[in-house]
Design an enzyme around this catalytic site. Structure first.
Site, PDB file in Angstrom:
ATOM      1  N   ASN A   7       8.971  24.918  24.338  1.00  0.00           N
ATOM      2  CA  ASN A   7       7.690  24.654  23.674  1.00  0.00           C
ATOM      3  C   ASN A   7       7.845  23.303  22.973  1.00  0.00           C
ATOM      4  O   ASN A   7       8.430  23.207  21.902  1.00  0.00           O
ATOM      5  CB  ASN A   7       7.412  25.784  22.678  1.00  0.00           C
ATOM      6  CG  ASN A   7       6.098  25.598  21.953  1.00  0.00           C
ATOM      7  OD1 ASN A   7       5.408  24.581  22.146  1.00  0.00           O
ATOM      8  ND2 ASN A   7       5.752  26.551  21.117  1.00  0.00           N
ATOM      9  N   ARG A  91       5.467  26.037  27.588  1.00  0.00           N
ATOM     10  CA  ARG A  91       4.210  26.424  26.934  1.00  0.00           C
ATOM     11  C   ARG A  91       3.312  25.188  26.903  1.00  0.00           C
ATOM     12  O   ARG A  91       3.724  24.130  26.426  1.00  0.00           O
ATOM     13  CB  ARG A  91       4.473  26.889  25.513  1.00  0.00           C
ATOM     14  CG  ARG A  91       3.190  27.234  24.837  1.00  0.00           C
ATOM     15  CD  ARG A  91       3.361  27.510  23.391  1.00  0.00           C
ATOM     16  NE  ARG A  91       2.058  27.829  22.834  1.00  0.00           N
ATOM     17  CZ  ARG A  91       1.721  27.625  21.584  1.00  0.00           C
ATOM     18  NH1 ARG A  91       2.579  27.118  20.747  1.00  0.00           N
ATOM     19  NH2 ARG A  91       0.517  27.931  21.164  1.00  0.00           N
ATOM     20  N   HIS A 180      -4.124  31.056  22.171  1.00  0.00           N
ATOM     21  CA  HIS A 180      -3.258  32.236  21.974  1.00  0.00           C
ATOM     22  C   HIS A 180      -3.358  33.210  23.150  1.00  0.00           C
ATOM     23  O   HIS A 180      -3.123  34.411  22.998  1.00  0.00           O
ATOM     24  CB  HIS A 180      -3.641  33.031  20.695  1.00  0.00           C
ATOM     25  CG  HIS A 180      -3.430  32.312  19.422  1.00  0.00           C
ATOM     26  ND1 HIS A 180      -4.317  32.397  18.364  1.00  0.00           N
ATOM     27  CD2 HIS A 180      -2.439  31.502  18.990  1.00  0.00           C
ATOM     28  CE1 HIS A 180      -3.872  31.668  17.355  1.00  0.00           C
ATOM     29  NE2 HIS A 180      -2.742  31.092  17.719  1.00  0.00           N
ATOM     30  N   ARG A 241      -6.843  25.969   8.459  1.00  0.00           N
ATOM     31  CA  ARG A 241      -8.070  25.639   9.195  1.00  0.00           C
ATOM     32  C   ARG A 241      -9.232  26.475   8.669  1.00  0.00           C
ATOM     33  O   ARG A 241      -9.065  27.646   8.329  1.00  0.00           O
ATOM     34  CB  ARG A 241      -7.913  25.912  10.692  1.00  0.00           C
ATOM     35  CG  ARG A 241      -6.831  25.082  11.335  1.00  0.00           C
ATOM     36  CD  ARG A 241      -6.835  25.285  12.849  1.00  0.00           C
ATOM     37  NE  ARG A 241      -5.564  24.879  13.402  1.00  0.00           N
ATOM     38  CZ  ARG A 241      -4.810  25.629  14.193  1.00  0.00           C
ATOM     39  NH1 ARG A 241      -5.208  26.835  14.562  1.00  0.00           N
ATOM     40  NH2 ARG A 241      -3.670  25.164  14.636  1.00  0.00           N
ATOM     41  N   GLU A 384       5.409  35.633  22.949  1.00  0.00           N
ATOM     42  CA  GLU A 384       4.851  34.657  23.886  1.00  0.00           C
ATOM     43  C   GLU A 384       5.942  34.073  24.790  1.00  0.00           C
ATOM     44  O   GLU A 384       5.700  33.797  25.959  1.00  0.00           O
ATOM     45  CB  GLU A 384       4.143  33.548  23.097  1.00  0.00           C
ATOM     46  CG  GLU A 384       2.848  34.057  22.467  1.00  0.00           C
ATOM     47  CD  GLU A 384       2.331  33.172  21.337  1.00  0.00           C
ATOM     48  OE1 GLU A 384       2.932  33.217  20.241  1.00  0.00           O
ATOM     49  OE2 GLU A 384       1.360  32.445  21.557  1.00  0.00           O
TER      50      GLU A 384
END
Ligand code: AMP
Length: 397
Positions: A7, A91, A180, A241, A384
């Site tokens: 990643n 990823r 996601h 956020r 993940e």
């Protein structure tokens, strides 16, 4: 079969090496501060041995070379040589409309990725860089891309088209994509297993609540809606956020505060959410501690966080014509007992009944609804990296 999962971010890179026969992690680590003073590599073998190598890492190539050196080192390594690695899974944050599933990366795929790079200017370029460096250093290993957006490509148009002039969709691809996806897909599958039912017959709402947070409506195994949009800014209240706001706030603040577009972008992405409202921290644990001491802004931040998730659960139940299971995952979803309880309280009318004792638990795959609850609720720790490794294995087999 051994699969390396990467990643790659702009100044950091996470990696895990899997033994796919057992699905065990043989080694994992993190390279920090690439191209910045004080760079280092953290490495942990499957047996729990941890080392930190402090070294000048001016770019991703040097970082990945160091990572490979560590994996095959006589002292700390877990591989005799690199030939033991069958393939590398990457990823990738944004696949745009070009990628509805994981894919082997060839020149054509790189070209498509570069075409959608301006949809995720902070994430896709370093993701692509990670792939290119791996291609250079391991030219005989297949590289596979696994996309955060791919799972949501099944959304119907009514869920992904913004009510803006249609030409912006046609010209620039301005639409909702969702993120996601590997997590939502994985936890929905696990939830069906826990219920001993076919995923293809279930309506599941998956709540990925971490520093970044999103909800997805998974009907018959397919994502039919999700809360993030063109970018990961839309939807839930997150660590920093803002999630959903009235878009008219943007020109209003630009004028009032005499800000530039990049300044307002920074406020919405980095200074809002739990941090912005609480004024304490983006970390939910700090906000929970402050709220427990009576800090009003911290209390409001948490209430707002939970309330937004609850509203999405209501909306997605309506979108799917019902719900069979509600799944909690990621840092907050897996660990915050109060967050789960507050989100589910008041949803008894939908048929969800929380088992308070079962909910008093962290980070375990477990049912948290009562035996006779019509709608099941559960915690499913996300993984993940394992999904990326599995997709990579499937594609190279
Ligand atoms: P993630 O982005 O999935 O790593 O999640 C990060 C968020 O999870 C942060 O807001 C953390 O405060 C929260 N988190 C992690 N561990 C815990 C815990 N034990 N209790 C409550 N929140 C936690």
């Amino acid at each position: 079969m051994k699969i390396l999962v990467i990643n790659s971010g702009s100044s950091s890179l996470k990696y895990q090496l899997f033994n796919m026969e057992t699905e065990n992690v043989l080694a994992k680590g993190l390279i920090q501060r690439i191209g910045i003073d004080g760079s280092y590599l953290e490495y942990e073998s499957g047996e729990g041995e941890e080392i930190v190598i402090e070294k000048d890492i001016p770019n991703h190539k040097v970082g990945i070379e160091l990572l490979i050196e560590t994996l095959i080192s006589k002292k700390h390594g877990v591989l005799a040589n690199m030939d033991e690695i069958e393939a590398v899974g990457h990823r990738i944050v944004h696949g745009g409309e070009a990628f509805a599933e994981s894919t082997i990366i060839d020149d054509q795929a790189i070209k498509k990725l570069e075409d959608v790079a301006d949809l995720a200017p902070l994430h896709n370029p370093p993701n692509i860089m990670g792939i290119k460096v791996c291609q250079e250093l391991m030219p005989d290993k297949p590289q596979v891309g696994v996309f955060d957006t791919a799972f949501h490509q099944s959304m119907p148009e009514k869920a992904y088209i913004y009510a803006l002039p249609y030409e912006y969709y046609e010209k620039y691809g301005v639409r909702r994509y969702g993120f996601h996806g590997t997590s939502h897909g994985y936890v929905a599958k696990r939830a069906a297993k826990m219920m001993d039912q076919d995923l293809s017959e279930l309506k599941i709402i998956t709540c990925h609540l971490g520093n970044g947070a999103s909800v997805a409506a998974v009907k018959n195994g397919k994502s039919v809606d999700t809360s993030m949009g063109l970018t990961p800014l839309e939807g839930l209240v997150m660590g920093t956020r803002c999630g959903d706001i009235d878009p008219a706030i943007i020109p209003f603040l630009l004028e009032k505060e005499d800000m530039t577009p990049s300044e307002i972008d920074n406020i919405l992405n980095k200074e809002s959410g739990l941090l912005g409202v609480s004024g304490v921290s983006s970390d939910s644990r700090d906000v929970e501690d402050a709220a427990a001491e009576g800090n009003h802004q911290a209390e409001i931040a948490l209430e707002l966080f939970d309330y937004r998730v609850k509203k999405y659960i209501g909306a997605y139940t309506a979108a799917m014509g019902g719900v069979d299971a509600i799944v909690f995952t990621a840092g907050i979803g897996e660990n915050s007992i109060d967050t789960r309880a507050n989100i589910l309280s008041g949803l008894e009318y939908l048929g969800v009944e929380l088992d308070k004792e079962a909910n008093d638990c962290r980070g375990k795959e477990v049912l948290i609804s009562t035996d006779d609850s019509k709608v099941k609720a559960m915690i499913v720790p996300t993984n993940e990296e394992l999904v990326i490794a599995k997709d990579t294995m499937e594609l190279v087999k």
